[in-house]
Design a protein around this motif. Structure first.
Motif, short mmCIF file in Angstrom:
data_model
loop_
_atom_site.label_atom_id
_atom_site.label_comp_id
_atom_site.label_asym_id
_atom_site.label_seq_id
_atom_site.Cartn_x
_atom_site.Cartn_y
_atom_site.Cartn_z
N VAL A 199 0.86 -1.17 0.00
CA VAL A 199 0.00 0.00 0.00
C VAL A 199 0.90 1.22 0.00
O VAL A 199 1.81 1.34 0.82
N ASP A 200 0.66 2.11 -0.96
CA ASP A 200 1.52 3.27 -1.12
C ASP A 200 0.81 4.51 -0.56
O ASP A 200 -0.34 4.76 -0.92
N PRO A 201 1.46 5.27 0.30
CA PRO A 201 0.78 6.45 0.85
C PRO A 201 0.40 7.46 -0.23
O PRO A 201 -0.50 8.28 -0.02
N ALA A 202 1.03 7.39 -1.38
CA ALA A 202 0.71 8.35 -2.43
C ALA A 202 -0.63 8.04 -3.10
O ALA A 202 -1.16 8.85 -3.84
N VAL A 203 -1.19 6.85 -2.86
CA VAL A 203 -2.51 6.51 -3.38
C VAL A 203 -3.45 6.35 -2.19
O VAL A 203 -3.25 5.48 -1.36
N GLN A 204 -4.46 7.18 -2.10
CA GLN A 204 -5.36 7.14 -0.95
C GLN A 204 -6.79 6.88 -1.40
O GLN A 204 -7.10 6.98 -2.58
N MET A 205 -7.63 6.58 -0.44
CA MET A 205 -9.00 6.23 -0.79
C MET A 205 -10.01 7.02 0.05
O MET A 205 -9.79 7.25 1.24
N VAL A 206 -11.10 7.40 -0.57
CA VAL A 206 -12.24 7.98 0.15
C VAL A 206 -13.40 7.02 -0.03
O VAL A 206 -13.68 6.60 -1.15
N ARG B 272 -8.67 12.96 5.75
CA ARG B 272 -7.84 11.83 6.13
C ARG B 272 -7.05 11.31 4.93
O ARG B 272 -5.88 10.96 5.04
N ALA B 273 -7.71 11.32 3.77
CA ALA B 273 -7.00 10.88 2.57
C ALA B 273 -5.89 11.86 2.21
O ALA B 273 -4.80 11.46 1.78
N LEU B 274 -6.13 13.16 2.44
CA LEU B 274 -5.13 14.17 2.10
C LEU B 274 -3.93 14.13 3.02
O LEU B 274 -2.84 14.58 2.66
N ALA B 275 -4.12 13.61 4.23
CA ALA B 275 -3.07 13.68 5.25
C ALA B 275 -1.77 13.02 4.79
O ALA B 275 -0.69 13.39 5.22
N ALA B 276 -1.90 12.04 3.91
CA ALA B 276 -0.71 11.32 3.49
C ALA B 276 -0.03 11.99 2.29
O ALA B 276 0.87 11.40 1.69
N ASP B 277 -0.44 13.21 1.94
CA ASP B 277 0.09 13.90 0.77
C ASP B 277 0.02 13.02 -0.47
O ASP B 277 1.03 12.77 -1.14
N PRO B 278 -1.17 12.55 -0.82
CA PRO B 278 -1.26 11.62 -1.94
C PRO B 278 -1.13 12.34 -3.27
O PRO B 278 -1.29 13.56 -3.36
N ARG B 279 -0.84 11.56 -4.30
CA ARG B 279 -0.88 12.11 -5.65
C ARG B 279 -2.11 11.60 -6.38
O ARG B 279 -2.53 12.15 -7.38
N ILE B 280 -2.66 10.51 -5.85
CA ILE B 280 -3.86 9.94 -6.45
C ILE B 280 -4.86 9.65 -5.33
O ILE B 280 -4.48 9.11 -4.29
N ILE B 281 -6.12 10.00 -5.55
CA ILE B 281 -7.15 9.60 -4.60
C ILE B 281 -8.22 8.82 -5.36
O ILE B 281 -8.74 9.27 -6.38
N VAL B 282 -8.51 7.62 -4.85
CA VAL B 282 -9.58 6.82 -5.42
C VAL B 282 -10.82 7.04 -4.55
O VAL B 282 -10.79 6.78 -3.35
N CYS B 283 -11.87 7.58 -5.15
CA CYS B 283 -13.09 7.84 -4.39
C CYS B 283 -14.12 6.78 -4.77
O CYS B 283 -14.53 6.71 -5.93
N ASP B 284 -14.54 5.98 -3.81
CA ASP B 284 -15.52 4.93 -4.09
C ASP B 284 -16.90 5.41 -3.65
O ASP B 284 -17.19 5.45 -2.47
N GLU B 285 -17.74 5.77 -4.60
CA GLU B 285 -19.08 6.29 -4.32
C GLU B 285 -19.03 7.36 -3.23
O GLU B 285 -19.75 7.27 -2.23
#
Lengths: 541, 329
Positions: A352-359, A429-442
């Motif tokens: 799991v990479d901190p640069a990819v986060q999920m909402v 919370r997703a932004l906290a990891a300084d992501p470059r990608i956020i996957v938003c599931d619904e």
């Protein structure tokens, strides 16, 4: 069968100055409306507007619960406020039947569907067991359950969502009621199934002449189904009138806001400067995921390849079971693909990479109710090894403000926030990891349209500022069009069509995409009627 | 179904073997001179030595356990000094105390325990589930508060208090029944039932309290479900809503609790057995533990374990019958 003496000139439903109080909370405040025989009225409003409470009050369902109901309610000749328990029982299901939102939980899991309908029928009609069972098969057949005699012996879990809703409607039809009350009848359903159910309700109304009271949060669903709308907010009526008038030329500010917030599937998104889209940040090739083994093996995602660029939004749209959530989870690394790989910035991702986060979809269950929201947002920071409490607090406060909350909210608990605010916490919370990608599931499907619009706007803003790449997974075609640069349409684990959003929506190539788009409710009742006629023709061929 | 049974049988065998190993180890490390206890306080050191030899107490643990397994599978011959006794498979060994075969001992005690527990179970289910349903239905009213008070008292009262009270009132004061005395079912079914009535009642009253509380909680949960609302909204009467729809959904945890309580009551109703002078498994087990009669303890524990396992398998079958969504695995 209805033994009611119809008083001429009397409406089917007459509600006068209705108030409903739950303890100190006034859920419905001075509502007055009437519904003529055979007519259809929609109560439209956001969550908490009191619309479902009105529906329950019509059948006297609040009786004996400690809820105070004031004003006058007259349904199909029964004075609900004054009626005896026996009279109420005769009304319920006999002259006025209700269809509920979630058709799975609304049926008893232990009994065969046909038996449940027969039981209700026997409450109201003097019929033998056998006759009641035959009646159940008859109404199941009427609502389009194929092979009704055999399927009537199935338990609810053996039916699909759409078939369950049909079964509930069949139960409602069993006693030929004068009034059908439908409380969010299609909210739990996929858009193509929703169109079928709405068409069914329309046909039944034409044939039986029963009145319809539709409760919905979805203005589009109302536009498809009724003659009149009543817009509700905070328990009060905001605006009432013929559907074309209210939706076409709303007189009240709130109605205009509500309509403005509804995402349109036919509205092209604003064109944005090409330079905001940058290099490839995530690349998935040949992704495949299976669940189960042996005979129960099931491929949720099958050979999916896609790329995501910096600063762009890729919308993934599909109905339930299409594999879109599984795909999202594989992109974040929450699920291991059975085959294929996800490359991030050109190299294979190991963990799991901190640069990819999920909402996540449900902002209620995706936050720990026993921890403050500040602590939840701080989790990714701590996970990255930050130990300095001062710095953590500082950063979390910054994030809270960034998503439109207040720094002082750090020490509050999730239940103190509204749904939209909780989703903002999830984004923080997703932004906290300084992501470059956020996957938003619904990310917005649990929210009201006005809140939905705000959260969507926030995501767009963050994307522009931080150059984020967004993957927006949703079932709602209109929302996906609103936010996405590119769109991938999924069906049965595969991407059936992919391309720039406007191209896919305005000129769909795949028949499935066309079918999906044709099923989306439109706000214009005239167009809705045309499309219904078109669907009917298609079905007749 | 066949797969389910096969897995259950295999699981039961493994469980029971594990239990027997644990009992062996526990007794092996228990302090105290087993030979001395078995022989009695007036035995001379030589006699004690002889007993120790007969019982193979000097052998290592694994050798003794191996003997036990052999007896179980193939049967075994025991020399009791003068004669040789053959104990056919499944042989659980001879009692240290009486030289009686453990299997025979169990077969003598088991009917008593089963008579007690089966009858009590029927009563505690009727009383417990009935009370639970009633108090869920009458929630917040006087009936419910009364019932809650009574069941709470039931949970809190030791069985010998209830049992003694019943005996004093029913047999002593009112003289409705003679003081209980075990009569085998095969001898006289009517006397069997009359004599067991008070033991059943006192055991059931204690257990019923737990069932009442569980049923009530489970009923309230089911009553809050959407499908209950559906049937109310369709004018289905409250009696049907409660009895047909809510109760069926509420029964799953009750079935589970019943499986456990039935299994453990077979060997655990010591107080009731003692109080009413019923020569059951529980009493025998307590005695065997006191005199470190290893074969008897192992045998009894295995029988109790067997009933717990079987009761749980039956519970799983009942689940699957009650709820078609459950897949037996």
């Amino acid at each position: 069968m209805s033994d009611v003496t119809t008083v001429p000139g009397r409406s089917l439903v007459e509600v006068g100055d209705l108030t409903v109080d739950f303890g100190d909370l006034r859920a419905v405040d001075g509502l007055t409306f009437r519904l003529e025989r055979g007519a259809a009225l929609a109560l439209v409003g956001e969550s908490g507007s009191g619309k479902s409470t009105v529906a329950s009050a019509l059948l006297g369902l609040h009786r004996g619960t400690g809820t105070r109901v004031g004003g006058s309610i007259d349904v199909a000749g029964t004075d609900v406020q004054e009626a005896s328990d026996e009279e109420l029982q005769r009304l319920r299901g006999g002259r006025a039947a209700m269809v509920f939102q979630d058709p799975l939980s609304s049926l008893d899991p232990y009994y065969a569907i046909g038996d449940q309908i027969a039981e209700v029928y026997r409450v109201h009609a003097r019929a033998s067991r056998r006759a009641a069972r035959a009646r159940a098969v008859e109404v199941l057949d009427r609502v389009g359950i194929p092979d009704a005699a055999r399927r009537s012996r199935s338990r609810p879990h053996e039916f699909s969502g759409g078939m369950r809703q049909r079964a509930l409607i069949a139960m409602a039809l069993a006693c030929e009621p004068d009034l059908l009350i439908a409380d969010e009848p299609t909210t739990a359903l996929d858009v193509t199934v929703q169109a079928q159910i709405l068409d069914l309700l329309h046909t039944l109304r034409e044939e039986t002449g029963m009145g319809l009271l539709l409760v919905t949060h979805d203005v589009g669903v109302a536009a498809e189904s009724v003659d009149e709308v009543l817009v509700m907010r905070h328990g009060r009526a905001v605006e009432q009138g013929p559907v074309a008038e209210v939706l076409g030329a709303p007189a009240r500010t709130y109605t205009r806001e509500l309509l403005g917030a509804v995402p349109r599937v036919d509205a092209p998104r604003e064109v944005r400067a090409a330079e905001t889209v940058g290099e490839v940040v995530l690349e998935a090739t040949g992704l495949r995921r299976e669940f189960g083994r042996g005979k129960r093996a099931f491929t949720a995602v099958d050979d999916v390849s896609l790329t995501i660029h910096r600063g762009e939004t890729l919308g993934i749209v599909g109905e339930s079971g299409s594999g879109k959530t599984t795909l999202g989870r594989m992109l974040v690394g929450l699920l291991e693909p059975t085959a294929g790989e996800v490359r991030y910035d050109g190299h294979a991702r190991v963990d799991v990479d901190p640069a990819v986060q999920m909402v996540f979809q449900d902002p209620v269950s995706s936050l720990n109710p026993r921890r403050t929201v500040g602590e939840s947002i701080a989790d990714p920071l701590r996970a990255r090894g930050e130990r300095d409490e001062g710095r953590i607090r500082g950063r979390v406060r910054e994030l809270l403000e960034r998503v439109g909350l207040e720094a002082a909210h750090y020490d509050r608990y999730p239940h103190e926030f509204s749904g939209g605010q909780r989703q903002r916490v999830g984004i923080a919370r997703a932004l906290a990891a300084d992501p470059r990608i956020i996957v938003c599931d619904e990310p917005v499907s649990a929210l009201d349209v006005t809140t939905q619009a705000q959260v969507v706007a926030l995501l767009g803003e963050l994307q522009r500022e931080l150059g984020l790449a967004l993957v927006f997974v949703a079932h709602d075609l209109a929302v996906v069009r609103q936010v996405s640069d590119r769109v991938a349409v999924m069906r049965r684990g595969r991407i059936v069509e992919e391309g720039p959003a406007d191209e896919v929506y305005d000129n769909p190539q795949d028949p499935y995409t066309k079918q999906l788009l044709a099923a989306v409710p439109v706000l214009d009742p005239r167009i809705a009627a045309q499309r219904r006629a078109a669907r009917r023709e298609l079905a007749a061929v | 179904m066949t797969g389910f049974l096969a897995r259950r049988v295999l699981g039961a065998v493994i469980t029971l073997l594990a239990i027997s190993v644990i009992v062996y180890v526990v007794f092996y490390v228990t302090p105290g001179n087993v030979a001395q206890i078995t022989c009695g306080p007036r035995c001379s050191p030589a006699q004690v030595q002889q007993v120790a030899g007969q019982l193979h107490l000097g052998d290592p643990l694994y050798a003794r356990y191996w003997d036990f397994l052999q007896g179980l599978v193939a049967g075994q011959d025991y020399s009791t000094g003068t004669s040789v006794q053959h104990c056919s498979a499944p042989c659980l060994g001879l009692s240290y105390q009486s030289d009686q075969q453990v299997t025979a001992l169990i077969l003598a005690k088991l009917p008593v325990s089963l008579s007690l527990v089966f009858g009590a179970m029927v009563l505690w289910l009727i009383l417990g589930v009935g009370t639970g349903v009633l108090s869920a239905w009458r929630r917040g009213r006087l009936t419910e508060r009364l019932l809650t008070g009574i069941t709470l008292a039931g949970v809190a009262t030791p069985v010998f208090v209830i049992g003694l009270l019943l005996m004093i009132v029913v047999c002593g004061q009112l003289q409705l029944l003679p003081f209980p005395q075990y009569v085998a079912f095969t001898d006289d079914p009517e006397q069997w039932a009359w004599n067991l009535l008070l033991p059943w009642l006192s055991l059931a009253l204690i257990e019923a309290a737990a069932f009442a509380r569980l049923t009530r909680a489970s009923m309230l949960e089911t009553l809050a479900e959407d499908h209950i609302r559906t049937f109310r909204a369709y004018g289905v009467g409250e009696r049907s809503v409660i009895g047909r729809h809510a109760l069926r959904g509420a029964l799953a945890p009750v079935i589970a609790l019943n499986a456990n309580n039935f299994g453990s009551a077979v060997g655990g109703a010591v107080l009731t057995e003692t109080l009413f002078g019923l020569p059951g498994i529980g009493q025998e087990l307590v005695h065997a533990v006191k005199v470190v009669d290893l074969p008897v303890v192992v045998g009894m524990v295995l029988v109790i374990g067997f009933f717990v396992v079987v009761a749980n398998a039956v519970a799983d079958l009942l689940y699957a019958v009650a709820d078609r969504r459950v897949v037996l695995a």
